[in-house]
Motif scaffolding. Sequence first.
Motif, short mmCIF file in Angstrom:
data_model
loop_
_atom_site.label_atom_id
_atom_site.label_comp_id
_atom_site.label_asym_id
_atom_site.label_seq_id
_atom_site.Cartn_x
_atom_site.Cartn_y
_atom_site.Cartn_z
N GLY A 8 0.76 -1.20 0.11
CA GLY A 8 -0.09 -0.17 0.01
C GLY A 8 0.72 1.17 0.16
N LYS A 9 0.14 2.36 0.23
CA LYS A 9 0.72 3.74 0.24
C LYS A 9 1.32 3.90 1.70
N PRO A 10 2.23 4.46 1.93
CA PRO A 10 2.78 4.95 3.31
C PRO A 10 1.85 5.82 4.12
N ASP A 11 1.07 6.73 3.35
CA ASP A 11 0.26 7.79 4.00
C ASP A 11 -1.40 7.22 4.01
N CYS A 12 -1.29 5.97 3.71
CA CYS A 12 -2.95 5.36 3.76
C CYS A 12 -3.10 4.68 5.14
N GLU A 13 -4.20 5.12 5.89
CA GLU A 13 -4.23 4.94 7.01
C GLU A 13 -4.88 3.44 7.07
N ALA A 14 -5.48 2.97 6.21
CA ALA A 14 -5.93 1.55 6.25
C ALA A 14 -4.70 0.65 6.18
N PHE A 15 -3.63 1.02 5.32
CA PHE A 15 -2.37 0.27 4.96
C PHE A 15 -1.62 0.21 6.40
N VAL A 16 -1.42 1.38 7.32
CA VAL A 16 -0.62 1.38 8.31
C VAL A 16 -1.41 0.57 9.23
N ASN A 28 3.43 -12.34 18.23
CA ASN A 28 2.78 -13.43 19.02
C ASN A 28 2.00 -14.76 18.47
N LEU A 29 2.47 -15.07 17.26
CA LEU A 29 2.07 -16.36 16.56
C LEU A 29 3.45 -16.78 15.93
N PRO A 30 3.75 -18.04 16.37
CA PRO A 30 5.09 -18.47 15.69
C PRO A 30 4.95 -18.91 14.31
N HIS A 31 3.66 -19.11 13.69
CA HIS A 31 3.50 -19.56 12.42
C HIS A 31 3.10 -18.66 11.25
N PHE A 32 2.94 -17.26 11.88
CA PHE A 32 2.53 -15.94 10.94
C PHE A 32 3.60 -15.14 10.56
N LYS A 33 3.78 -14.97 9.32
CA LYS A 33 4.94 -14.29 8.76
C LYS A 33 4.27 -13.06 7.84
N ALA A 34 4.90 -11.86 7.88
CA ALA A 34 4.32 -10.66 6.87
C ALA A 34 5.37 -10.00 6.17
N HIS A 35 5.24 -9.83 4.86
CA HIS A 35 6.04 -9.10 4.27
C HIS A 35 5.37 -7.87 3.74
N ILE A 36 6.05 -6.42 3.83
CA ILE A 36 5.26 -5.16 3.79
C ILE A 36 5.81 -4.61 2.51
N ILE A 37 5.10 -4.10 1.53
CA ILE A 37 5.55 -3.44 0.54
C ILE A 37 4.85 -1.91 0.54
N GLN A 38 5.80 -1.02 0.47
CA GLN A 38 5.23 0.42 0.56
C GLN A 38 5.70 1.05 -0.84
N LYS A 39 4.72 1.64 -1.46
CA LYS A 39 4.84 2.58 -2.88
C LYS A 39 4.39 3.57 -2.51
N LYS A 40 5.33 4.83 -2.94
CA LYS A 40 5.04 6.36 -2.96
C LYS A 40 3.88 6.41 -3.92
N LEU A 41 3.28 7.67 -4.06
CA LEU A 41 2.11 8.00 -4.77
C LEU A 41 2.10 7.66 -6.02
N GLY A 42 3.37 8.26 -6.69
CA GLY A 42 3.70 8.03 -8.25
C GLY A 42 3.76 6.70 -8.71
N ASP A 43 4.42 5.88 -7.61
CA ASP A 43 4.74 4.58 -8.10
C ASP A 43 3.66 3.40 -7.77
#
Length: 492
Positions: A8-16, A28-43
Amino acid sequence: MAYFVIAGKPDCEAFVHGVYVARYLEENLPHFKAHIIQKKLGDWEPWLEEINWKYKWHHSYSPLIWKELSMRGGIPHYLGGLSEFWEYCYDYYGLESIISPDDLHKMVEDNMQYFREIEKGEAEKHKNIRQIGIIGLYTDPILSAILIEMIEISDLRKSGGMKIKLYDIHGDVNETMEIVDDIIEDIKPYATIGNLDVLTVVEKMQDILTDCELLIVLGDYSRRDDEMETDWLIRNMSAMFMLSDEINVFAKRDLRVILALDGPVCFNASTLIDTCTSIRIQNIVAITSDVGLGPLKWAAKQANIRLEELSAPPVWGFIGINQFVDLRSAIICSDVYRPYQRVIRNKGGSTLPLGTIETELRFAAYLIEEPEKALETATSGRKKIKKHLHRQPMLAKVRSLISLLKLWYAKEPSDSVISLGICSNGSFGIPAGIAFSQPAILNKNLWVPFKNFPITEKTIQEISQLIPAVSEITEKMNVGPYSAASLPSYYL
């Protein structure tokens, strides 16, 4: 194991908000992993469009969340946006997340500050890496040979190293990546481990030209057996038109372009000079000195001297169409005995030195009696090699390219003179505005004709005999429209 990607976009409340919950679950969960992708408005919009096309999705807002099965990079399973993520978290983990608007606003501000610092760090890191692009067919063995030597040129690297992006105009990306993997295996014995991560394969020309500082064009553009000359030139011109269109849109002003291809290399360089309006025309050069390396071996044999004592001869012409290799102007390093005055007075028995041996540079004309025979022998030998290998010989071209790179990127300015296909400024009677192989020298890091290069009357005659055919072709194909009066002011 559950692998989630939240983009998402770094200034998006839902994304944050989604990122905040994902980080909480990771802790808190041993089998939960997250990868975050931030793209600025133009991209964000172009990136989202590309992802939708790749996976046949129809997502239109931030954030975009999907789950990857079994492992990071596994088969993607589309979830949707933040509401679908909440539903998943509640169904699987019984988790609800409620954050006040004020707290969420502060979280967005913190994330934006963090994102700007990350961007700043990436920009600095990117700035200190030499960005190099190579386009062509990677089945050509010349690529492996070039890479083996390129990654060992210390002056070619910046403080952060270098990054080489590869793009195959006619190839499939997956097939190209398999070939590149084989190339990496080939160069491992010659490269340090740290240099093996410099290669990446890109899918679009834009990806290779953005921030590119050096572009090397490879490939076999030579004439086919059943091809008319006009059709051959049109085929080459069309390829250069496509390249120049991309350069004009995406390249930086100081991009350096080296044509290291087989075929009408000076014609192709002339086309780029004519059509590339966004870069300096002195930065468009064609490898031509390799044409003189083959005859040099036969000349050394004829003169009964070691090959390493001879320098490459000047190469003149519209290489790939017509050319003249001036073997008589090749330079030979000779050891010359220079006696002192005491030799005249010496009557024998003196223990004092009578002279010194000094190295002197001379033209090899007095040793090479039949340059035409050496040229004819080299040409026939090259044809035999091509017939046997089913491709053009490559070692001379690799040697010439690497020598050019070492000169162009040397930390100290060089006064070396080499044969190179560069934009003519009218020197030696060559029409201005076309790429013509001639002696060239660096001037403020730009390649220009070395107009003070000494040439004989015989050489002048040979050059003049090349011009009519070149003028006919450039006029017929409408290439090289410049005249000395209309050249850009920065060139004169």
